[in-house]
Design a protein around this motif. Sequence first.
Motif, short mmCIF file in Angstrom:
data_model
loop_
_atom_site.label_atom_id
_atom_site.label_comp_id
_atom_site.label_asym_id
_atom_site.label_seq_id
_atom_site.Cartn_x
_atom_site.Cartn_y
_atom_site.Cartn_z
N GLN A 69 3.16 2.15 -12.81
CA GLN A 69 2.49 3.36 -13.29
C GLN A 69 1.34 3.02 -14.23
N ARG A 70 1.54 2.01 -15.04
CA ARG A 70 0.47 1.60 -15.95
C ARG A 70 -0.73 1.10 -15.16
N ARG A 108 0.83 -1.21 0.00
CA ARG A 108 0.00 0.00 0.00
C ARG A 108 0.86 1.25 0.00
N PHE A 109 1.98 1.21 0.71
CA PHE A 109 2.89 2.36 0.74
C PHE A 109 3.44 2.64 -0.65
N ILE A 110 3.87 1.61 -1.36
CA ILE A 110 4.44 1.81 -2.69
C ILE A 110 3.35 2.26 -3.67
N PHE A 111 2.15 1.71 -3.53
CA PHE A 111 1.03 2.16 -4.36
C PHE A 111 0.75 3.65 -4.12
N VAL A 134 8.53 2.65 -7.04
CA VAL A 134 7.52 3.72 -7.11
C VAL A 134 7.46 4.43 -8.46
N GLU A 135 8.53 4.33 -9.25
CA GLU A 135 8.52 4.97 -10.57
C GLU A 135 8.61 3.94 -11.69
N ALA A 181 3.39 5.79 -5.77
CA ALA A 181 3.24 5.85 -7.23
C ALA A 181 2.09 6.76 -7.64
N VAL A 182 0.96 6.66 -6.91
CA VAL A 182 -0.21 7.48 -7.22
C VAL A 182 0.11 8.96 -7.09
#
Length: 565
Positions: free
Chosen positions: A541-542, A502-505, A535-536, A508-509
């Motif tokens: 990202q897609r 969830r942190f990485i999501f 994160v990048e 990214a958001v």
Amino acid sequence: MTGAGLDDDMPLGERKTVTDFCYLLDKSKQLFNGLRDLPQYGHKQWQSYFGRTFDIYTKLWKFQQQHRQVLDSRYGLKRWQIGEVASKIGQLYYHYYLRTSETSYLNEAFSFYSAIRQRSYYYQVNKEDRPELVVKKLRYYARYIVVCLLLNKMDLVKVLVKELSEEIEDYTHRFNTEDQLEWNLVLQEVAAFVEADPVMVLNDNNGVVITSNRLLEGGVPQLEQGMVVGQLVLSDALIVGNCSNQVKFSELTIDMFRMLQALEREPVTLATQNTKPGPLEPTEKPAKRENPHKYLLYKPTFSQLYAFLSASFKELPANSVLLVYLSATGVFPTGCTEYEGPYDCGGVLTNSNRDVVNGEVVQKKNQAPKEMHCLHPGDLCPFTRKPLFIIVDSSNSSAYKNFTNLFGQPMVCLLSPTVYPKSMQDQSQRGSLFTLFLYSPLVAFLYVCGLTSLRHGTWEKAQELLQKVYHDIGELMTRSPAIDQAFLQFYGDEFLRLLLLRFIFCSAVLRLHKLFRDSRSFPESFPPLPPQDTVENSILQRGVLELAAMLDVQSLFYDSVLDSY
């Protein structure tokens, strides 16, 4: 509680019944009152005492059921007195839940509180000219509401709040008491708590669908063959809330409330539960411990926080992790130093009588060089001798980047953004966006996209896509040659795995969202994550952009990543 007294002509058997009841009642009161003197931390000191208390209440409850007729006629037992016993048992289960984190005991507390209302045990209280009895009824309502909130029974919460409001109005009208403002504040707090969720999920009839954010069976991506991760288990968690202006109810801020649910599995009803409430021995637990043990600390002093930290550290089993969650006002240093060490960048506020300006603590001039009422990163260094997982949600979370891992044990810090866009700042009273992402990523995603409601069918589809995104993140993390091994050491535990995903999501958001342009608006971590692998990463990202397209909000995100597909 006083009965009618013992008549001289009372038959011996009935006299013994009343005497035995009085003994059980006095003993139960004595044990219950002793609960508040038990140490709040340390497992062994309190468990046997709770066992004795449960035992006496089991006997008392069964005794009054078996001898109700004699107690009614010879003792003068009133229905509100039965309600008091049931309420005490409900409190016992609730406090046992707080001490063990076993959510099954919330269901037991609920069954007793629910029976009190269904059987109208407190109904006659309003007809007696005794304000202290009405206060017992009001306190029962407040406790019942807390349990319903924790069980996500929001429809019932709204009904109970309406009933409590009517009871408070009647109470203040009948008795000229000094606690009128206090009870009105309780009403305001619970109303604000219920309204804190920024998004509603609606069914086809526009009714609100209640969604759970506890860990469901199959709710976290499973470990796959070839994934090399640690075997550490999250054993203890300290959840600290000390934000100056955040919505709260019953010493739970909304951030604390959300985080404690993120660290629990969905409650199950114990197999021994009957249709009629009856006390259950606390030893009758689920076969294995379902949830990490939690300490909930609302506005603790530094001394209190350190005592709980030390107790958790001392009792942490082998191959276990201690999680520390800090949702608190930022404390900033005055002036700069050449060397930015673990005591040079401030930290988060611990409780004291301090000057708070716009939610931030400002030191007065000519004080000591370091803030005393503050948890500095350096204060946590002694506890890095064991695996430590830290989450900091604060305007000064970046202070916790200044860590040195001195003892070589796994350690990770997940750090919130320190600056939010203006539109998000206005809602900070209803809970932090960062914690919302860790609690319910889809609700947080909808919120940053300005959506306040969603159809249940679309919600389900979005959750399915989110699971796919989590799967992609897991593969990226476990295959990355550049990721710090601490992340993989924690990835084996389901709760910590879900928090990391969830942190990485979240990261990214916010990096793709057009409103979040300041680099301080992005979450950070210690050790840093390799951006290109996490994160990048274009695969992640897609996934974010697919979710945005599903919800028809893709215009809010930078979508150049799609050009490469």
